[in-house]
Design an enzyme around this catalytic site. Sequence first.
Site, PDB file in Angstrom:
ATOM      1  N   ASN A 246      50.117  51.795  33.296  1.00 23.28           N
ATOM      2  CA  ASN A 246      50.702  52.331  34.698  1.00 23.28           C
ATOM      3  C   ASN A 246      52.596  51.855  35.123  1.00 23.28           C
ATOM      4  O   ASN A 246      53.232  50.936  34.481  1.00 23.28           O
ATOM      5  CB  ASN A 246      50.434  50.877  35.976  1.00 23.28           C
TER       6      ASN A 246
ATOM      7  N   ASP B 290      42.917  48.338  35.757  1.00 24.43           N
ATOM      8  CA  ASP B 290      41.380  48.020  36.052  1.00 24.43           C
ATOM      9  C   ASP B 290      40.425  48.267  35.481  1.00 24.43           C
ATOM     10  O   ASP B 290      39.370  48.014  35.352  1.00 24.43           O
ATOM     11  CB  ASP B 290      41.628  48.543  36.853  1.00 24.43           C
TER      12      ASP B 290
ATOM     13  N   LYS C 100      42.108  60.409  16.368  1.00 24.24           N
ATOM     14  CA  LYS C 100      43.126  61.395  17.304  1.00 24.24           C
ATOM     15  C   LYS C 100      41.886  62.526  17.782  1.00 24.24           C
ATOM     16  O   LYS C 100      41.281  63.441  17.703  1.00 24.24           O
ATOM     17  CB  LYS C 100      44.277  62.127  16.775  1.00 24.24           C
TER      18      LYS C 100
ATOM     19  N   PHE D 287      48.248  37.989  42.215  1.00 23.85           N
ATOM     20  CA  PHE D 287      49.319  38.807  43.090  1.00 23.85           C
ATOM     21  C   PHE D 287      48.579  40.251  43.883  1.00 23.85           C
ATOM     22  O   PHE D 287      47.685  39.928  43.247  1.00 23.85           O
ATOM     23  CB  PHE D 287      50.516  39.304  42.103  1.00 23.85           C
TER      24      PHE D 287
ATOM     25  N   LYS E 152      42.137  39.833  48.528  1.00 21.28           N
ATOM     26  CA  LYS E 152      42.073  38.796  47.292  1.00 21.28           C
ATOM     27  C   LYS E 152      42.144  37.597  46.870  1.00 21.28           C
ATOM     28  O   LYS E 152      41.870  36.658  45.910  1.00 21.28           O
ATOM     29  CB  LYS E 152      42.962  39.889  45.732  1.00 21.28           C
TER      30      LYS E 152
ATOM     31  N   LYS F  92      38.921  36.486  45.267  1.00 24.02           N
ATOM     32  CA  LYS F  92      39.263  35.108  43.677  1.00 24.02           C
ATOM     33  C   LYS F  92      39.694  34.112  43.405  1.00 24.02           C
ATOM     34  O   LYS F  92      40.093  34.025  42.520  1.00 24.02           O
ATOM     35  CB  LYS F  92      40.239  36.420  43.298  1.00 24.02           C
TER      36      LYS F  92
HETATM   37  N1  CTP Z   1      43.886  40.915  37.441  1.00 24.79           N
HETATM   38  C1  CTP Z   1      43.638  40.026  36.960  1.00 24.79           C
HETATM   39  N2  CTP Z   1      43.250  40.707  35.901  1.00 24.79           N
HETATM   40  C2  CTP Z   1      42.173  42.384  36.035  1.00 24.79           C
HETATM   41  C3  CTP Z   1      43.142  42.888  37.728  1.00 24.79           C
HETATM   42  C4  CTP Z   1      43.864  42.286  37.988  1.00 24.79           C
HETATM   43  O1  CTP Z   1      44.080  39.049  36.017  1.00 24.79           O
HETATM   44  N3  CTP Z   1      41.381  42.978  35.703  1.00 24.79           N
HETATM   45  C5  CTP Z   1      45.095  39.897  38.448  1.00 24.79           C
HETATM   46  C6  CTP Z   1      46.804  40.366  38.883  1.00 24.79           C
HETATM   47  O2  CTP Z   1      47.430  39.996  37.642  1.00 24.79           O
HETATM   48  C7  CTP Z   1      46.834  39.896  40.674  1.00 24.79           C
HETATM   49  C8  CTP Z   1      45.395  40.090  41.180  1.00 24.79           C
HETATM   50  O3  CTP Z   1      44.766  40.246  40.323  1.00 24.79           O
HETATM   51  O4  CTP Z   1      46.875  38.778  40.483  1.00 24.79           O
HETATM   52  C9  CTP Z   1      45.114  41.539  42.085  1.00 24.79           C
HETATM   53  O5  CTP Z   1      46.070  42.285  41.209  1.00 24.79           O
HETATM   54  P1  CTP Z   1      45.533  43.625  41.779  1.00 24.79           P
HETATM   55  O6  CTP Z   1      45.837  44.761  40.259  1.00 24.79           O
HETATM   56  O7  CTP Z   1      46.551  44.066  43.139  1.00 24.79           O
HETATM   57  O8  CTP Z   1      43.933  43.852  42.529  1.00 24.79           O
HETATM   58  P2  CTP Z   1      42.572  44.636  41.750  1.00 24.79           P
HETATM   59  O9  CTP Z   1      41.777  42.532  42.152  1.00 24.79           O
HETATM   60  O10 CTP Z   1      43.319  45.386  41.369  1.00 24.79           O
HETATM   61  O11 CTP Z   1      42.491  45.455  43.359  1.00 24.79           O
HETATM   62  P3  CTP Z   1      42.705  46.515  43.804  1.00 24.79           P
HETATM   63  O12 CTP Z   1      43.217  47.668  42.469  1.00 24.79           O
HETATM   64  O13 CTP Z   1      41.155  47.477  44.396  1.00 24.79           O
HETATM   65  O14 CTP Z   1      44.277  46.939  44.452  1.00 24.79           O
END
Ligand code: CTP
Length: 397
Positions: free
Chosen positions: A203, A272, A282, A316, A330, A334
Amino acid sequence: MKIVLGVGGGIAAYKSAELARLLMQEGHQVQAVMTAAAQEFLRPMTLAALTGRRVLADLFAIENAIDHIRAAQENELMVVAPATADLLGRMANGLADDFLTTLYLAFTGPVLLAPSMNVNMLAHPAVVANLETLKRRGHRIVEPGVGYLACGMTGPGRMAEPEEIAAAVGREAHRRRDLEGEVVLITAGPTQEPLDPVRYITNRSSGKMGYAMAEEAAARGAAVVLISGPVALRPPFGVELVTVHTAAEMRREVLDRLGPATIVIKAAAVADFHLSRVPPQKMKKTAARLSLELDPTPDILAELGGRKGDRLLIGFAAETENLVEEARRKLRVKNCDMVVGNLVGSAEVGFEADLNEVVLVTSTGETVTVPRAPKREVAERIFDEVLKLRLALHAAQ
Ligand code: CTP
Protein backbone atom coordinates in the site's frame (compact mmCIF):
# COMPACT_ATOMS: atom_id res chain seq x y z
CA MET A 1 17.37 29.25 29.52
CA LYS A 2 21.00 29.66 28.47
CA ILE A 3 21.09 29.79 24.69
CA VAL A 4 23.84 29.90 22.08
CA LEU A 5 22.67 31.89 19.09
CA GLY A 6 24.81 30.86 16.11
CA VAL A 7 24.66 33.27 13.19
CA GLY A 8 25.70 32.18 9.70
CA GLY A 9 26.69 34.40 6.78
CA GLY A 10 23.48 35.02 4.90
CA ILE A 11 21.38 38.06 4.17
CA ALA A 12 18.91 36.90 6.85
CA ALA A 13 21.60 37.60 9.48
CA TYR A 14 19.90 40.98 9.98
CA LYS A 15 16.89 39.09 11.41
CA SER A 16 19.14 37.48 14.04
CA ALA A 17 19.38 40.83 15.79
CA GLU A 18 15.61 40.87 16.21
CA LEU A 19 15.68 37.22 17.30
CA ALA A 20 18.34 38.03 19.94
CA ARG A 21 16.14 40.87 21.20
CA LEU A 22 13.06 38.63 21.42
CA LEU A 23 14.96 35.90 23.26
CA MET A 24 16.35 38.42 25.76
CA GLN A 25 12.85 39.82 26.22
CA GLU A 26 11.60 36.29 27.01
CA GLY A 27 14.13 36.18 29.85
CA HIS A 28 16.70 33.91 28.18
CA GLN A 29 20.44 34.42 28.48
CA VAL A 30 21.88 34.65 24.97
CA GLN A 31 25.46 34.03 23.86
CA ALA A 32 25.87 35.08 20.23
CA VAL A 33 28.43 33.28 18.08
CA MET A 34 29.12 34.50 14.54
CA THR A 35 30.90 32.96 11.59
CA ALA A 36 33.36 35.12 9.67
CA ALA A 37 30.84 35.44 6.82
CA ALA A 38 28.09 36.51 9.24
CA GLN A 39 30.22 39.49 10.24
CA GLU A 40 30.10 40.69 6.62
CA PHE A 41 26.33 41.06 7.01
CA LEU A 42 25.93 42.14 10.64
CA ARG A 43 28.32 43.91 13.00
CA PRO A 44 29.15 41.88 16.15
CA MET A 45 28.59 45.14 18.05
CA THR A 46 24.85 44.93 17.31
CA LEU A 47 24.51 41.48 18.88
CA ALA A 48 26.84 42.38 21.76
CA ALA A 49 24.67 45.40 22.58
CA LEU A 50 21.43 43.40 22.36
CA THR A 51 22.67 40.43 24.42
CA GLY A 52 24.91 42.28 26.85
CA ARG A 53 27.73 39.83 26.11
CA ARG A 54 30.88 39.74 24.04
CA VAL A 55 30.18 37.98 20.73
CA LEU A 56 32.29 34.86 20.21
CA ALA A 57 33.70 34.56 16.73
CA ASP A 58 37.41 33.99 16.42
CA LEU A 59 38.54 30.50 17.40
CA PHE A 60 42.17 31.57 17.23
CA ALA A 61 42.00 34.66 19.43
CA ILE A 62 44.18 33.93 22.49
CA GLU A 63 41.44 34.86 24.95
CA ASN A 64 39.07 32.40 23.26
CA ALA A 65 41.40 29.37 23.62
CA ILE A 66 38.91 27.07 25.35
CA ASP A 67 35.80 29.23 25.12
CA HIS A 68 34.13 26.91 22.62
CA ILE A 69 34.24 24.10 25.21
CA ARG A 70 33.07 26.37 28.00
CA ALA A 71 30.24 27.73 25.85
CA ALA A 72 29.24 24.15 24.95
CA GLN A 73 29.09 23.15 28.60
CA GLU A 74 27.38 26.25 29.93
CA ASN A 75 24.54 26.50 27.44
CA GLU A 76 21.35 24.45 27.30
CA LEU A 77 20.17 25.08 23.74
CA MET A 78 21.82 25.95 20.45
CA VAL A 79 19.91 27.95 17.86
CA VAL A 80 21.45 28.51 14.44
CA ALA A 81 19.77 31.32 12.50
CA PRO A 82 20.39 31.79 9.68
CA ALA A 83 21.62 28.26 9.00
CA THR A 84 23.20 28.75 5.58
CA ALA A 85 23.84 25.95 3.07
CA ASP A 86 27.55 26.07 3.93
CA LEU A 87 26.94 25.91 7.67
CA LEU A 88 24.47 23.03 7.32
CA GLY A 89 27.06 21.18 5.23
CA ARG A 90 29.81 21.70 7.76
CA MET A 91 27.59 20.69 10.67
CA ALA A 92 26.23 17.61 8.89
CA ASN A 93 29.75 16.43 8.10
CA GLY A 94 31.35 17.23 11.42
CA LEU A 95 33.79 19.83 10.11
CA ALA A 96 35.08 22.20 12.75
CA ASP A 97 37.02 25.03 11.17
CA ASP A 98 35.65 27.97 13.13
CA PHE A 99 34.25 28.85 16.53
CA LEU A 100 30.63 28.02 15.76
CA THR A 101 31.21 24.60 14.17
CA THR A 102 33.72 23.61 16.87
CA LEU A 103 31.25 24.63 19.56
CA TYR A 104 28.57 22.62 17.73
CA LEU A 105 30.64 19.42 17.95
CA ALA A 106 31.33 19.95 21.63
CA PHE A 107 27.68 20.71 22.41
CA THR A 108 25.47 17.86 23.65
CA GLY A 109 22.12 19.65 24.12
CA PRO A 110 19.23 20.19 21.72
CA VAL A 111 19.85 22.07 18.45
CA LEU A 112 17.38 24.19 16.52
CA LEU A 113 18.17 25.20 12.94
CA ALA A 114 16.54 27.95 10.88
CA PRO A 115 17.70 27.40 7.28
CA SER A 116 17.90 30.35 4.93
CA MET A 117 19.00 30.28 1.32
CA ASN A 118 18.02 30.58 -2.33
CA VAL A 119 15.22 28.29 -3.63
CA ASN A 120 17.50 26.21 -5.84
CA MET A 121 20.12 25.86 -3.13
CA LEU A 122 17.47 24.57 -0.71
CA ALA A 123 16.31 22.01 -3.28
CA HIS A 124 19.83 20.85 -4.14
CA PRO A 125 20.30 17.15 -3.30
CA ALA A 126 23.43 17.99 -1.27
CA VAL A 127 21.51 20.42 0.96
CA VAL A 128 18.50 18.09 1.16
CA ALA A 129 20.81 15.26 2.28
CA ASN A 130 22.56 17.46 4.86
CA LEU A 131 19.23 18.57 6.33
CA GLU A 132 18.13 14.96 6.43
CA THR A 133 21.31 13.99 8.32
CA LEU A 134 20.81 16.80 10.83
CA LYS A 135 17.15 15.85 11.36
CA ARG A 136 18.13 12.25 11.95
CA ARG A 137 20.54 13.48 14.57
CA GLY A 138 17.45 14.74 16.38
CA HIS A 139 17.92 18.44 15.56
CA ARG A 140 14.78 20.45 14.96
CA ILE A 141 14.29 22.52 11.87
CA VAL A 142 12.29 25.76 11.89
CA GLU A 143 11.17 25.39 8.29
CA PRO A 144 11.97 28.27 5.93
CA GLY A 145 9.00 30.23 4.63
CA VAL A 146 7.88 30.82 1.07
CA GLY A 147 8.17 34.32 -0.28
CA TYR A 148 10.24 36.90 -2.05
CA LEU A 149 13.94 36.23 -1.55
CA ALA A 150 16.73 38.79 -1.57
CA CYS A 151 18.15 37.10 -4.70
CA GLY A 152 15.02 38.21 -6.59
CA MET A 153 13.46 34.74 -6.79
CA THR A 154 10.25 33.71 -5.10
CA GLY A 155 9.79 30.37 -3.35
CA PRO A 156 10.84 28.47 -0.24
CA GLY A 157 14.14 29.44 1.36
CA ARG A 158 13.36 32.57 3.31
CA MET A 159 14.35 32.23 6.95
CA ALA A 160 11.41 31.81 9.34
CA GLU A 161 10.44 35.08 11.04
CA PRO A 162 12.18 35.81 14.38
CA GLU A 163 8.83 35.46 16.23
CA GLU A 164 8.42 31.95 14.83
CA ILE A 165 11.96 30.94 15.81
CA ALA A 166 11.47 32.45 19.29
CA ALA A 167 8.25 30.39 19.62
CA ALA A 168 10.16 27.22 18.68
CA VAL A 169 12.77 28.11 21.32
CA GLY A 170 9.92 28.54 23.82
CA ARG A 171 8.61 25.05 23.00
CA GLU A 172 12.13 23.64 23.38
CA ALA A 173 12.53 25.37 26.75
CA HIS A 174 9.36 23.69 28.01
CA ARG A 175 10.12 20.30 26.57
CA ARG A 176 10.52 17.76 29.28
CA ARG A 177 12.32 14.46 29.01
CA ASP A 178 8.94 13.09 29.96
CA LEU A 179 9.33 9.70 28.25
CA GLU A 180 12.46 8.77 30.19
CA GLY A 181 12.12 5.22 31.56
CA GLU A 182 9.50 4.29 28.94
CA VAL A 183 10.07 1.57 26.38
CA VAL A 184 8.15 2.52 23.25
CA LEU A 185 7.50 -0.10 20.58
CA ILE A 186 6.46 1.43 17.26
CA THR A 187 5.47 -0.21 13.98
CA ALA A 188 5.67 1.83 10.80
CA GLY A 189 5.38 1.68 7.03
CA PRO A 190 3.51 -0.77 4.82
CA THR A 191 3.89 -4.52 4.67
CA GLN A 192 4.65 -6.38 1.44
CA GLU A 193 2.81 -9.62 0.82
CA PRO A 194 4.43 -11.74 -1.91
CA LEU A 195 2.43 -13.19 -4.81
CA ASP A 196 5.38 -15.06 -6.27
CA PRO A 197 9.17 -14.62 -6.01
CA VAL A 198 9.08 -11.32 -7.95
CA ARG A 199 5.70 -9.72 -7.17
CA TYR A 200 3.94 -8.44 -4.09
CA ILE A 201 0.88 -6.54 -2.81
CA THR A 202 1.50 -3.43 -0.74
CA ASN A 203 0.00 0.00 0.00
CA ARG A 204 0.99 3.66 -0.19
CA SER A 205 2.19 4.07 3.39
CA SER A 206 5.54 5.92 3.42
CA GLY A 207 6.33 5.26 7.08
CA LYS A 208 6.84 8.99 7.71
CA MET A 209 4.32 9.23 10.56
CA GLY A 210 5.67 6.17 12.40
CA TYR A 211 9.26 7.37 11.95
CA ALA A 212 8.27 10.83 13.26
CA MET A 213 6.74 9.12 16.30
CA ALA A 214 9.97 7.18 16.86
CA GLU A 215 12.08 10.33 16.51
CA GLU A 216 9.89 12.24 18.97
CA ALA A 217 9.83 9.40 21.53
CA ALA A 218 13.63 9.11 21.41
CA ALA A 219 14.04 12.90 21.76
CA ARG A 220 11.87 12.78 24.88
CA GLY A 221 14.06 10.14 26.47
CA ALA A 222 12.31 6.85 25.66
CA ALA A 223 14.08 3.65 24.62
CA VAL A 224 12.54 3.07 21.19
CA VAL A 225 12.18 -0.08 19.10
CA LEU A 226 10.96 0.65 15.58
CA ILE A 227 9.61 -2.30 13.63
CA SER A 228 9.35 -1.13 10.07
CA GLY A 229 8.05 -2.43 6.77
CA PRO A 230 9.97 -1.48 3.61
CA VAL A 231 10.31 2.33 3.39
CA ALA A 232 12.72 4.81 1.85
CA LEU A 233 13.55 6.51 5.16
CA ARG A 234 16.68 6.43 7.26
CA PRO A 235 16.13 5.32 10.84
CA PRO A 236 16.09 8.08 13.45
CA PHE A 237 19.18 8.48 15.61
CA GLY A 238 19.31 6.34 18.75
CA VAL A 239 16.40 4.09 17.77
CA GLU A 240 16.65 0.28 17.47
CA LEU A 241 15.41 -0.60 13.98
CA VAL A 242 13.98 -3.99 13.05
CA THR A 243 13.05 -4.39 9.38
CA VAL A 244 10.33 -6.74 8.17
CA HIS A 245 8.42 -7.37 4.95
CA THR A 246 5.21 -9.27 5.64
CA ALA A 247 2.43 -8.93 8.21
CA ALA A 248 3.41 -12.34 9.60
CA GLU A 249 7.03 -11.18 10.11
CA MET A 250 5.81 -7.96 11.72
CA ARG A 251 3.59 -9.94 14.08
CA ARG A 252 6.47 -12.21 15.10
CA GLU A 253 8.84 -9.30 15.80
CA VAL A 254 6.19 -7.36 17.72
CA LEU A 255 5.36 -10.35 19.93
CA ASP A 256 9.07 -11.13 20.47
CA ARG A 257 9.79 -7.60 21.64
CA LEU A 258 6.58 -6.88 23.50
CA GLY A 259 7.82 -7.86 26.98
CA PRO A 260 9.50 -4.65 28.20
CA ALA A 261 7.28 -2.25 26.18
CA THR A 262 5.28 0.25 28.23
CA ILE A 263 3.74 1.99 25.21
CA VAL A 264 2.93 0.29 21.89
CA ILE A 265 2.14 2.38 18.84
CA LYS A 266 0.86 0.60 15.75
CA ALA A 267 1.34 3.17 13.02
CA ALA A 268 2.04 0.53 10.36
CA ALA A 269 -0.37 0.09 7.48
CA VAL A 270 -0.49 -3.69 7.65
CA ALA A 271 -1.82 -5.45 4.53
CA ASP A 272 -5.17 -7.04 5.36
CA PHE A 273 -4.87 -9.94 2.91
CA HIS A 274 -2.12 -12.16 1.61
CA LEU A 275 -1.58 -15.22 -0.51
CA SER A 276 -1.24 -18.15 1.89
CA ARG A 277 0.66 -20.40 -0.50
CA VAL A 278 3.17 -18.39 -2.48
CA PRO A 279 4.22 -20.28 -5.61
CA PRO A 280 7.95 -21.03 -5.68
CA GLN A 281 8.28 -19.91 -9.32
CA LYS A 282 7.25 -16.73 -11.12
CA MET A 283 3.61 -16.83 -12.34
CA LYS A 284 3.52 -16.99 -16.14
CA LYS A 285 1.19 -15.00 -18.38
CA THR A 286 -0.66 -18.08 -19.61
CA ALA A 287 -4.32 -17.19 -18.91
CA ALA A 288 -6.27 -14.19 -20.24
CA ARG A 289 -7.54 -13.37 -16.75
CA LEU A 290 -6.08 -13.99 -13.34
CA SER A 291 -7.98 -14.35 -10.06
CA LEU A 292 -6.22 -14.46 -6.74
CA GLU A 293 -7.67 -16.07 -3.63
CA LEU A 294 -6.35 -14.12 -0.67
CA ASP A 295 -6.60 -14.96 3.01
CA PRO A 296 -6.69 -12.46 5.88
CA THR A 297 -3.40 -11.59 7.58
CA PRO A 298 -3.22 -11.77 11.38
CA ASP A 299 -4.60 -8.57 12.97
CA ILE A 300 -1.63 -7.71 15.17
CA LEU A 301 -3.33 -4.80 16.92
CA ALA A 302 -6.41 -6.85 17.82
CA GLU A 303 -4.16 -9.60 19.16
CA LEU A 304 -2.27 -7.09 21.33
CA GLY A 305 -5.63 -5.71 22.52
CA GLY A 306 -6.49 -9.19 23.74
CA ARG A 307 -3.40 -9.36 25.98
CA LYS A 308 -2.88 -5.73 26.90
CA GLY A 309 -1.69 -5.82 30.51
CA ASP A 310 -0.60 -2.45 31.89
CA ARG A 311 0.84 -1.12 28.71
CA LEU A 312 -0.76 1.65 26.68
CA LEU A 313 -1.91 0.50 23.27
CA ILE A 314 -2.27 3.08 20.52
CA GLY A 315 -3.67 2.11 17.12
CA PHE A 316 -3.99 4.06 13.91
CA ALA A 317 -7.00 4.18 11.61
CA ALA A 318 -6.32 5.12 8.01
CA GLU A 319 -9.63 6.15 6.49
CA THR A 320 -10.98 7.83 3.41
CA GLU A 321 -14.39 8.62 5.05
CA ASN A 322 -16.24 8.53 8.42
CA LEU A 323 -12.99 9.20 10.25
CA VAL A 324 -14.18 9.61 13.85
CA GLU A 325 -16.78 6.82 13.67
CA GLU A 326 -14.26 4.36 12.23
CA ALA A 327 -11.57 5.39 14.73
CA ARG A 328 -14.05 4.81 17.59
CA ARG A 329 -15.09 1.45 16.16
CA LYS A 330 -11.46 0.29 15.88
CA LEU A 331 -10.75 1.58 19.42
CA ARG A 332 -13.57 -0.63 20.70
CA VAL A 333 -13.09 -3.81 18.68
CA LYS A 334 -9.29 -3.84 19.02
CA ASN A 335 -9.38 -2.87 22.72
CA CYS A 336 -6.99 0.10 22.37
CA ASP A 337 -6.43 3.01 24.75
CA MET A 338 -6.24 5.46 21.88
CA VAL A 339 -6.74 5.42 18.13
CA VAL A 340 -5.17 8.04 15.90
CA GLY A 341 -7.52 8.57 12.98
CA ASN A 342 -6.06 10.05 9.83
CA LEU A 343 -7.57 10.72 6.48
CA VAL A 344 -5.58 9.20 3.67
CA GLY A 345 -6.06 9.55 -0.03
CA SER A 346 -5.29 13.27 -0.47
CA ALA A 347 -1.93 14.59 -1.60
CA GLU A 348 -1.52 17.15 1.21
CA VAL A 349 -1.93 15.01 4.31
CA GLY A 350 -1.79 11.34 5.32
CA PHE A 351 0.10 8.65 3.38
CA GLU A 352 3.27 9.85 1.61
CA ALA A 353 2.73 13.51 2.64
CA ASP A 354 5.00 15.46 5.04
CA LEU A 355 2.00 16.94 6.83
CA ASN A 356 -0.75 15.26 8.73
CA GLU A 357 -3.92 16.22 10.56
CA VAL A 358 -5.44 13.67 12.89
CA VAL A 359 -8.24 13.02 15.34
CA LEU A 360 -7.42 11.18 18.54
CA VAL A 361 -10.14 9.13 20.20
CA THR A 362 -9.49 7.64 23.61
CA SER A 363 -10.96 4.92 25.81
CA THR A 364 -11.92 7.65 28.28
CA GLY A 365 -14.29 9.07 25.65
CA GLU A 366 -12.21 12.09 24.63
CA THR A 367 -11.91 13.32 21.05
CA VAL A 368 -8.94 15.59 20.32
CA THR A 369 -8.35 17.21 16.95
CA VAL A 370 -4.72 17.86 16.00
CA PRO A 371 -4.65 20.47 13.21
CA ARG A 372 -2.53 20.18 10.08
CA ALA A 373 1.19 20.31 10.90
CA PRO A 374 4.48 18.59 9.98
CA LYS A 375 4.36 14.95 11.08
CA ARG A 376 6.99 15.50 13.80
CA GLU A 377 4.77 18.17 15.41
CA VAL A 378 1.75 15.89 15.14
CA ALA A 379 3.84 13.18 16.85
CA GLU A 380 4.64 15.63 19.64
CA ARG A 381 0.93 16.32 20.22
CA ILE A 382 0.11 12.60 20.15
CA PHE A 383 2.67 11.86 22.90
CA ASP A 384 1.36 14.79 24.98
CA GLU A 385 -2.10 13.23 24.76
CA VAL A 386 -0.80 9.70 25.45
CA LEU A 387 0.78 10.90 28.71
CA LYS A 388 -2.40 12.78 29.68
CA LEU A 389 -4.39 9.63 28.98
CA ARG A 390 -2.10 7.56 31.19
CA LEU A 391 -2.74 9.97 34.09
CA ALA A 392 -6.50 9.86 33.48
CA LEU A 393 -6.48 6.04 33.38
CA HIS A 394 -4.46 5.85 36.63
CA ALA A 395 -6.77 8.33 38.31
CA ALA A 396 -9.78 6.24 37.28
CA GLN A 397 -8.33 3.04 38.80
N1 CTP B 1 -3.51 -3.55 11.99
C1 CTP B 1 -2.78 -4.64 12.44
N2 CTP B 1 -2.81 -5.80 11.74
C2 CTP B 1 -3.57 -5.92 10.61
C3 CTP B 1 -4.32 -4.82 10.15
C4 CTP B 1 -4.27 -3.63 10.87
O1 CTP B 1 -2.10 -4.53 13.46
N3 CTP B 1 -3.56 -7.06 9.95
C5 CTP B 1 -3.48 -2.30 12.79
C6 CTP B 1 -2.79 -1.15 12.10
O2 CTP B 1 -1.42 -1.12 12.41
C7 CTP B 1 -3.53 0.04 12.68
C8 CTP B 1 -4.93 -0.49 12.95
O3 CTP B 1 -4.79 -1.90 13.01
O4 CTP B 1 -2.99 0.44 13.92
C9 CTP B 1 -5.97 -0.13 11.95
O5 CTP B 1 -5.53 -0.41 10.66
P1 CTP B 1 -6.45 -0.08 9.41
O6 CTP B 1 -5.78 -0.58 8.16
O7 CTP B 1 -6.88 1.35 9.46
O8 CTP B 1 -7.77 -0.90 9.74
P2 CTP B 1 -8.22 -2.35 9.52
O9 CTP B 1 -8.39 -3.00 10.86
O10 CTP B 1 -7.34 -3.05 8.55
O11 CTP B 1 -9.67 -2.13 8.93
P3 CTP B 1 -10.14 -1.60 7.49
O12 CTP B 1 -9.02 -1.94 6.54
O13 CTP B 1 -11.40 -2.34 7.25
O14 CTP B 1 -10.37 -0.13 7.64
